[in-house]
Design a protein around this motif. Structure first.
Motif, PDB file in Angstrom:
ATOM      1  N   TRP A 107      -4.778   1.189   3.064  1.00  0.00           N
ATOM      2  CA  TRP A 107      -5.271   1.250   1.689  1.00  0.00           C
ATOM      3  C   TRP A 107      -6.269   2.383   1.491  1.00  0.00           C
ATOM      4  CZ3 TRP A 107      -3.313  -1.585  -2.294  1.00  0.00           C
ATOM      5  CH2 TRP A 107      -2.426  -2.609  -1.939  1.00  0.00           C
ATOM      6  N   PHE A 108      -6.811   2.892   2.585  1.00  0.00           N
ATOM      7  CA  PHE A 108      -7.794   3.971   2.497  1.00  0.00           C
ATOM      8  C   PHE A 108      -7.218   5.313   2.949  1.00  0.00           C
ATOM      9  CE2 PHE A 108     -10.832   0.285   3.566  1.00  0.00           C
ATOM     10  CZ  PHE A 108     -10.898  -0.093   2.237  1.00  0.00           C
ATOM     11  N   GLU A 109      -5.918   5.375   3.115  1.00  0.00           N
ATOM     12  CA  GLU A 109      -5.258   6.585   3.590  1.00  0.00           C
ATOM     13  C   GLU A 109      -5.421   7.724   2.588  1.00  0.00           C
ATOM     14  OE1 GLU A 109      -3.752   9.195   5.735  1.00  0.00           O
ATOM     15  OE2 GLU A 109      -3.628   7.173   6.580  1.00  0.00           O
ATOM     16  N   THR A 110      -5.825   8.902   3.069  1.00  0.00           N
ATOM     17  CA  THR A 110      -6.045  10.059   2.184  1.00  0.00           C
ATOM     18  C   THR A 110      -5.375  11.328   2.719  1.00  0.00           C
ATOM     19  OG1 THR A 110      -8.144  10.551   3.308  1.00  0.00           O
ATOM     20  CG2 THR A 110      -8.257   9.189   1.314  1.00  0.00           C
ATOM     21  N   THR A 111      -4.432  11.169   3.620  1.00  0.00           N
ATOM     22  CA  THR A 111      -3.770  12.326   4.229  1.00  0.00           C
ATOM     23  C   THR A 111      -3.169  13.248   3.167  1.00  0.00           C
ATOM     24  OG1 THR A 111      -3.204  11.034   6.196  1.00  0.00           O
ATOM     25  CG2 THR A 111      -1.952  13.052   5.817  1.00  0.00           C
ATOM     26  N   GLY A 112      -3.418  14.551   3.340  1.00  0.00           N
ATOM     27  CA  GLY A 112      -2.835  15.529   2.443  1.00  0.00           C
ATOM     28  C   GLY A 112      -3.675  15.887   1.239  1.00  0.00           C
ATOM     29  N   LEU A 113      -4.765  15.168   1.038  1.00  0.00           N
ATOM     30  CA  LEU A 113      -5.618  15.452  -0.117  1.00  0.00           C
ATOM     31  C   LEU A 113      -6.672  16.504   0.202  1.00  0.00           C
ATOM     32  CD1 LEU A 113      -6.313  11.899  -1.602  1.00  0.00           C
ATOM     33  CD2 LEU A 113      -4.605  13.571  -2.344  1.00  0.00           C
ATOM     34  N   ASP A 114      -7.103  17.225  -0.811  1.00  0.00           N
ATOM     35  CA  ASP A 114      -8.175  18.198  -0.687  1.00  0.00           C
ATOM     36  C   ASP A 114      -9.437  17.477  -0.206  1.00  0.00           C
ATOM     37  OD1 ASP A 114     -10.704  19.409  -2.186  1.00  0.00           O
ATOM     38  OD2 ASP A 114      -9.267  21.037  -1.889  1.00  0.00           O
ATOM     39  N   GLU A 115     -10.206  18.137   0.659  1.00  0.00           N
ATOM     40  CA  GLU A 115     -11.383  17.487   1.238  1.00  0.00           C
ATOM     41  C   GLU A 115     -12.410  17.088   0.182  1.00  0.00           C
ATOM     42  OE1 GLU A 115     -13.953  21.482   2.504  1.00  0.00           O
ATOM     43  OE2 GLU A 115     -13.003  20.243   4.034  1.00  0.00           O
ATOM     44  N   MET A 150      -9.141  16.548  -9.801  1.00  0.00           N
ATOM     45  CA  MET A 150      -9.352  17.677  -8.893  1.00  0.00           C
ATOM     46  C   MET A 150      -8.081  17.954  -8.100  1.00  0.00           C
ATOM     47  SD  MET A 150     -12.265  17.933  -5.949  1.00  0.00           S
ATOM     48  CE  MET A 150     -13.580  17.817  -7.174  1.00  0.00           C
ATOM     49  N   SER A 151      -7.433  16.898  -7.652  1.00  0.00           N
ATOM     50  CA  SER A 151      -6.208  17.028  -6.876  1.00  0.00           C
ATOM     51  C   SER A 151      -5.079  17.606  -7.725  1.00  0.00           C
ATOM     52  CB  SER A 151      -5.798  15.655  -6.323  1.00  0.00           C
ATOM     53  OG  SER A 151      -4.648  15.756  -5.520  1.00  0.00           O
ATOM     54  N   ASP A 152      -4.972  17.121  -8.968  1.00  0.00           N
ATOM     55  CA  ASP A 152      -3.941  17.633  -9.888  1.00  0.00           C
ATOM     56  C   ASP A 152      -4.170  19.110 -10.172  1.00  0.00           C
ATOM     57  OD1 ASP A 152      -2.767  15.173 -10.024  1.00  0.00           O
ATOM     58  OD2 ASP A 152      -3.708  14.599 -11.921  1.00  0.00           O
ATOM     59  N   GLY A 153      -5.451  19.487 -10.354  1.00  0.00           N
ATOM     60  CA  GLY A 153      -5.788  20.883 -10.622  1.00  0.00           C
ATOM     61  C   GLY A 153      -5.427  21.774  -9.452  1.00  0.00           C
ATOM     62  N   ALA A 154      -5.693  21.285  -8.237  1.00  0.00           N
ATOM     63  CA  ALA A 154      -5.385  22.054  -7.037  1.00  0.00           C
ATOM     64  C   ALA A 154      -3.875  22.220  -6.887  1.00  0.00           C
ATOM     65  CB  ALA A 154      -5.960  21.362  -5.806  1.00  0.00           C
ATOM     66  N   ALA A 155      -3.119  21.162  -7.241  1.00  0.00           N
ATOM     67  CA  ALA A 155      -1.661  21.211  -7.142  1.00  0.00           C
ATOM     68  C   ALA A 155      -1.089  22.217  -8.137  1.00  0.00           C
ATOM     69  CB  ALA A 155      -1.075  19.828  -7.405  1.00  0.00           C
ATOM     70  N   GLU A 156      -1.633  22.220  -9.355  1.00  0.00           N
ATOM     71  CA  GLU A 156      -1.171  23.164 -10.382  1.00  0.00           C
ATOM     72  C   GLU A 156      -1.482  24.597  -9.962  1.00  0.00           C
ATOM     73  OE1 GLU A 156      -2.920  22.100 -14.086  1.00  0.00           O
ATOM     74  OE2 GLU A 156      -1.947  20.138 -14.172  1.00  0.00           O
ATOM     75  N   SER A 205       0.812  -1.221   0.000  1.00  0.00           N
ATOM     76  CA  SER A 205       0.000   0.000   0.000  1.00  0.00           C
ATOM     77  C   SER A 205       0.844   1.270   0.000  1.00  0.00           C
ATOM     78  CB  SER A 205      -0.949   0.004   1.202  1.00  0.00           C
ATOM     79  OG  SER A 205      -0.202  -0.028   2.421  1.00  0.00           O
ATOM     80  N   GLU A 206       1.966   1.259   0.740  1.00  0.00           N
ATOM     81  CA  GLU A 206       2.771   2.474   0.863  1.00  0.00           C
ATOM     82  C   GLU A 206       3.501   2.850  -0.434  1.00  0.00           C
ATOM     83  OE1 GLU A 206       5.183  -0.952   2.730  1.00  0.00           O
ATOM     84  OE2 GLU A 206       3.093  -0.248   2.694  1.00  0.00           O
ATOM     85  N   GLU A 207       3.515   1.931  -1.386  1.00  0.00           N
ATOM     86  CA  GLU A 207       4.178   2.215  -2.668  1.00  0.00           C
ATOM     87  C   GLU A 207       3.234   2.840  -3.692  1.00  0.00           C
ATOM     88  OE1 GLU A 207       7.218  -1.637  -2.403  1.00  0.00           O
ATOM     89  OE2 GLU A 207       5.403  -1.749  -3.618  1.00  0.00           O
ATOM     90  N   LEU A 208       1.989   3.017  -3.307  1.00  0.00           N
ATOM     91  CA  LEU A 208       0.967   3.506  -4.229  1.00  0.00           C
ATOM     92  C   LEU A 208       0.394   4.845  -3.785  1.00  0.00           C
ATOM     93  CD1 LEU A 208      -0.945   0.119  -4.513  1.00  0.00           C
ATOM     94  CD2 LEU A 208       0.667   1.026  -6.187  1.00  0.00           C
ATOM     95  N   THR A 209      -0.216   5.558  -4.724  1.00  0.00           N
ATOM     96  CA  THR A 209      -0.909   6.796  -4.372  1.00  0.00           C
ATOM     97  C   THR A 209      -2.276   6.446  -3.798  1.00  0.00           C
ATOM     98  OG1 THR A 209      -2.035   7.032  -6.509  1.00  0.00           O
ATOM     99  CG2 THR A 209       0.203   7.947  -6.328  1.00  0.00           C
ATOM    100  N   SER A 210      -2.918   7.420  -3.178  1.00  0.00           N
ATOM    101  CA  SER A 210      -4.263   7.206  -2.638  1.00  0.00           C
ATOM    102  C   SER A 210      -5.218   6.771  -3.747  1.00  0.00           C
ATOM    103  CB  SER A 210      -4.797   8.488  -1.986  1.00  0.00           C
ATOM    104  OG  SER A 210      -4.052   8.811  -0.842  1.00  0.00           O
ATOM    105  N   PHE A 211      -5.040   7.349  -4.925  1.00  0.00           N
ATOM    106  CA  PHE A 211      -5.923   7.050  -6.050  1.00  0.00           C
ATOM    107  C   PHE A 211      -5.711   5.614  -6.537  1.00  0.00           C
ATOM    108  CE2 PHE A 211      -4.619  11.538  -6.125  1.00  0.00           C
ATOM    109  CZ  PHE A 211      -5.822  12.097  -5.731  1.00  0.00           C
ATOM    110  N   GLU A 212      -4.460   5.186  -6.600  1.00  0.00           N
ATOM    111  CA  GLU A 212      -4.164   3.818  -7.027  1.00  0.00           C
ATOM    112  C   GLU A 212      -4.689   2.807  -6.015  1.00  0.00           C
ATOM    113  OE1 GLU A 212       0.013   4.583  -9.491  1.00  0.00           O
ATOM    114  OE2 GLU A 212       0.043   4.384  -7.303  1.00  0.00           O
ATOM    115  N   ARG A 213      -4.571   3.123  -4.738  1.00  0.00           N
ATOM    116  CA  ARG A 213      -5.060   2.213  -3.698  1.00  0.00           C
ATOM    117  C   ARG A 213      -6.576   2.088  -3.759  1.00  0.00           C
ATOM    118  NH1 ARG A 213      -1.123   5.039  -0.491  1.00  0.00           N
ATOM    119  NH2 ARG A 213      -2.765   6.307   0.477  1.00  0.00           N
ATOM    120  N   HIS A 214      -7.260   3.206  -3.937  1.00  0.00           N
ATOM    121  CA  HIS A 214      -8.723   3.165  -4.007  1.00  0.00           C
ATOM    122  C   HIS A 214      -9.193   2.459  -5.282  1.00  0.00           C
ATOM    123  CE1 HIS A 214      -8.711   5.901  -0.596  1.00  0.00           C
ATOM    124  NE2 HIS A 214     -10.023   5.729  -0.500  1.00  0.00           N
ATOM    125  N   ARG A 215      -8.484   2.649  -6.386  1.00  0.00           N
ATOM    126  CA  ARG A 215      -8.854   1.926  -7.615  1.00  0.00           C
ATOM    127  C   ARG A 215      -8.727   0.418  -7.394  1.00  0.00           C
ATOM    128  NH1 ARG A 215      -5.812   6.158 -10.234  1.00  0.00           N
ATOM    129  NH2 ARG A 215      -7.258   7.565 -11.334  1.00  0.00           N
TER     130      ARG A 215
END
Length: 200
Positions: free
Chosen positions: A127-135, A182-188, A78-88
């Motif tokens: 696998w459900f970790e979302t720390t740091g993401l926009d609400e 949405m997350s990518d847009g917020a980062a940009e 799980s720690e090798e993946l992004t939140s999006f990859e884990r949720h997928r």
């Protein structure tokens, strides 16, 4: 050898749960599990000295099995993946895995016994970790997870199962895609704001 005996007992307990006509009818005792596993009660108690220990072992086994399905599906921890990859991964596995009444019973029993919920948190929490993401992104990921939860529980219990789990999976994955965009847009946007501040 001890590991084999332990697994034999856990599989026997799960088989007993699956053999009942309804989740409400499930009754697990040390005696019934020992008989199903082909052991004496003292033989079972060598591995699980009490019914609570047996239930904790059964839940831990089930939660680890789910986590292993996710690792096998992704080929990563799980720690090798992004939140999006884990949720997928969870959405895909939850809508395609073979589940049964026993799976639902083991999961739902944790609602009434707090100690049993720890295994789920330990094995699936990462696998459900979302720390740091926009609400807003988190809410979309949560909605996708809830779709997956409902899908496998409905399949396991046979109560209002979906006629098209593939479509359910597809829609849930689209929520994750939206969260990532949405997350990518917020980062940009943050990056642009930072560059503007530096220029000024």
């Amino acid at each position: 050898m001890a590991h084999d005996g332990r697994m034999r007992i856990l599989e026997a307990a799960k088989a007993l749960a699956e053999s009942h006509d309804s989740v409400q009818g499930v009754t697990i005792s040390l005696e019934s599990v020992a008989q199903k596993a082909g052991l004496t009660k003292p033989g079972l108690m060598y591995h699980f000295p009490s019914k609570e220990a047996l239930m904790l072992g059964l839940v831990d086994h089930a939660a680890e099995e789910w986590a292993q399905r996710l690792r096998t599906h992704t080929g990563h921890a799980s720690e090798e993946l992004t939140s999006f990859e884990r949720h997928r991964a969870y959405v895909t596995v939850a809508t395609t895995a073979e589940v049964s009444r026993a799976d639902y019973w083991i999961f739902s029993d944790a609602l009434y016994h707090p100690k049993l919920s720890r295994a789920w948190s330990e094995h699936l929490g990462p696998w459900f970790e979302t720390t740091g993401l926009d609400e807003r992104a988190v809410s979309l990921l949560t909605a996708a997870r809830f779709c997956a939860d409902g899908a496998w529980m409905s399949e396991a219990t046979g109560v209002f199962p979906s006629d098209d789990l593939t479509a359910v999976c597809r829609h849930a994955l689209s929520l994750i895609d939206a969260a990532e965009q949405m997350s990518d847009g917020a980062a940009e946007e943050t990056s642009t704001d930072t560059e503007t501040e530096v220029t000024e």
